[in-house]
Design an enzyme around this catalytic site. Structure first.
Site, PDB file in Angstrom:
ATOM      1  N   ARG A 230      11.027   2.982   6.727  1.00  0.00           N
ATOM      2  CA  ARG A 230      11.877   2.344   5.725  1.00  0.00           C
ATOM      3  C   ARG A 230      11.270   2.572   4.346  1.00  0.00           C
ATOM      4  O   ARG A 230      10.132   2.178   4.086  1.00  0.00           O
ATOM      5  CB  ARG A 230      11.988   0.843   6.015  1.00  0.00           C
ATOM      6  CG  ARG A 230      12.744   0.042   4.977  1.00  0.00           C
ATOM      7  CD  ARG A 230      12.696  -1.439   5.344  1.00  0.00           C
ATOM      8  NE  ARG A 230      13.235  -2.304   4.308  1.00  0.00           N
ATOM      9  CZ  ARG A 230      12.574  -2.720   3.243  1.00  0.00           C
ATOM     10  NH1 ARG A 230      11.313  -2.348   3.051  1.00  0.00           N
ATOM     11  NH2 ARG A 230      13.143  -3.528   2.363  1.00  0.00           N
ATOM     12  N   LEU A 231      12.021   3.215   3.472  1.00  0.00           N
ATOM     13  CA  LEU A 231      11.555   3.534   2.124  1.00  0.00           C
ATOM     14  C   LEU A 231      11.816   2.328   1.230  1.00  0.00           C
ATOM     15  O   LEU A 231      12.895   2.175   0.650  1.00  0.00           O
ATOM     16  CB  LEU A 231      12.263   4.785   1.599  1.00  0.00           C
ATOM     17  CG  LEU A 231      12.096   6.053   2.457  1.00  0.00           C
ATOM     18  CD1 LEU A 231      12.900   7.200   1.858  1.00  0.00           C
ATOM     19  CD2 LEU A 231      10.630   6.423   2.599  1.00  0.00           C
ATOM     20  N   ASP A 232      10.815   1.473   1.117  1.00  0.00           N
ATOM     21  CA  ASP A 232      10.968   0.213   0.401  1.00  0.00           C
ATOM     22  C   ASP A 232      11.129   0.450  -1.095  1.00  0.00           C
ATOM     23  O   ASP A 232      10.333   1.165  -1.715  1.00  0.00           O
ATOM     24  CB  ASP A 232       9.742  -0.671   0.663  1.00  0.00           C
ATOM     25  CG  ASP A 232       9.806  -1.978  -0.088  1.00  0.00           C
ATOM     26  OD1 ASP A 232      10.691  -2.787   0.227  1.00  0.00           O
ATOM     27  OD2 ASP A 232       8.985  -2.185  -1.001  1.00  0.00           O
ATOM     28  N   ALA A 233      12.168  -0.160  -1.672  1.00  0.00           N
ATOM     29  CA  ALA A 233      12.402  -0.119  -3.126  1.00  0.00           C
ATOM     30  C   ALA A 233      12.406   1.306  -3.679  1.00  0.00           C
ATOM     31  O   ALA A 233      11.972   1.544  -4.816  1.00  0.00           O
ATOM     32  CB  ALA A 233      11.361  -0.967  -3.852  1.00  0.00           C
TER      33      ALA A 233
END
Length: 323
Positions: A230-233
């Site tokens: 998950r590519l956060d922000a």
């Protein structure tokens, strides 16, 4: 890595770093070699309608005198939930200082209060695992930031210093905390970019070494069993004064580069973009199969819940018609 994959990486690096692209590509290839042979055991079909993903903090279920990650594994088996879920998104289980784990102190360690990498591996034997790749910022307590404060290279270049008279009024703000935070350093006071708060210091992706650090973390997570990242922000990753600093072309270039690296080294590992933006901007991270494999639909859960509670699906149907 085959030549065509390397050429794809070079194209994105040229957009990001110009004449520094070839040197950066060489280091990426060295990183890839250091993490061992490509991961090949992942099925060709990444998911279907039978997949159900559990999103949980690692200490959502606890038991006295037992590490929470081990308790979670035992709980899922004991309650027969094991047969329901095919995947688990373990929300940040790393040492952190705030923001429910998203202010990461050390990307490569498991918080000892939660367990260790062996516990994560045990979960991975039964489930496809999703990890958070928190790539926009690190904790103020991280070794990178502490080295920055002391003026130690290369970490001195890892963060974004902003002069007092720099115009930042047009920057998109996801939170109410100040965009800039002042810190005392070995070179005197410096104002730094802190999109999500003063304990989360934004990384400077204008510096190629920062991108290399994040690619190293990405490949490390794959080696530890991550099959969804998950590519956060992700939308806030690249900053350019005079722009809103959200979803800039360079940000999409980084997303494409990460996808190309995974396609070459771990085909089948999925990227999930977390871009809480209007629908048209959100969907750009799918980019015809060139960036993320998945994006969140932030509107769907509340609309679905509202429909279930009210026995009225009109709002949900109206939204679906706009997709």
């Amino acid at each position: 890595m085959d030549p065509s994959a390397a050429a794809g990486l070079r194209a994105q690096l040229l957009q990001l770093y110009g004449s520094g692209a070839d040197g950066c590509l060489k280091k990426i290839l060295e990183l890839a070699a250091s993490h061992g042979p490509p991961v090949r055991e992942i099925p060709a079909e990444p998911w279907d309608q039978r997949d159900v993903l559990l999103i949980t903090y690692p200490d959502q279920v606890t038991c006295p005198e037992e590490r929470p990650l081990r308790t979670l594994r035992r709980f899922l088996g004991k309650t027969e939930l094991e047969e329901l879920f095919t995947s688990i998104h373990l929300l940040p289980f790393f040492p952190s200082s705030s923001d429910d784990g998203f202010a990461i102190i050390d990307y490569k360690k498991v918080d000892p209060a939660l367990g260790d990498w062996g516990d994560v591996r045990d979960l991975g034997r039964r489930y496809r695992l999703a990890f958070d790749l928190v790539l926009n910022h690190v904790s103020s307590q991280s070794a990178w930031f502490q080295d920055y404060l002391r003026g130690v290279a290369p970490d001195r270049r890892y963060f974004i210093e902003v002069e007092p008279d720099t115009p930042t009024a047009g920057v998109t703000r996801p939170r109410e905390s100040p965009l800039l935070t002042s810190f005392a350093t070995s070179r005197g006071p410096r104002r730094l970019w802190t999109t999500f708060g003063p304990d989360q210091i934004d990384l400077n992706f204008h510096e190629p070494e920062v991108l290399l650090e994040i690619i190293d973390v990405l490949l490390f997570y794959v080696s530890r069993g991550a099959r969804i990242l998950r590519l956060d922000a992700i939308a806030y990753l690249w900053k350019e004064i005079g722009t809103p600093c959200v979803s800039l072309p360079q940000t999409h270039a980084v997303a494409k580069l990460l996808r190309q690296a995974l396609d070459a080294l771990a085909p089948g590992v999925l990227l999930l973009a977390e871009a809480n933006l209007p629908q048209s901007q959100n969907l750009r991270y799918l980019a015809a199969g060139e960036e993320a494999h998945l994006v969140y639909q932030f509107s769907l859960p509340p609309l679905l819940l509202e429909g279930l509670l009210s026995h009225d699906a009109r709002s949900l149907r109206a939204w679906l018609k706009e997709l």
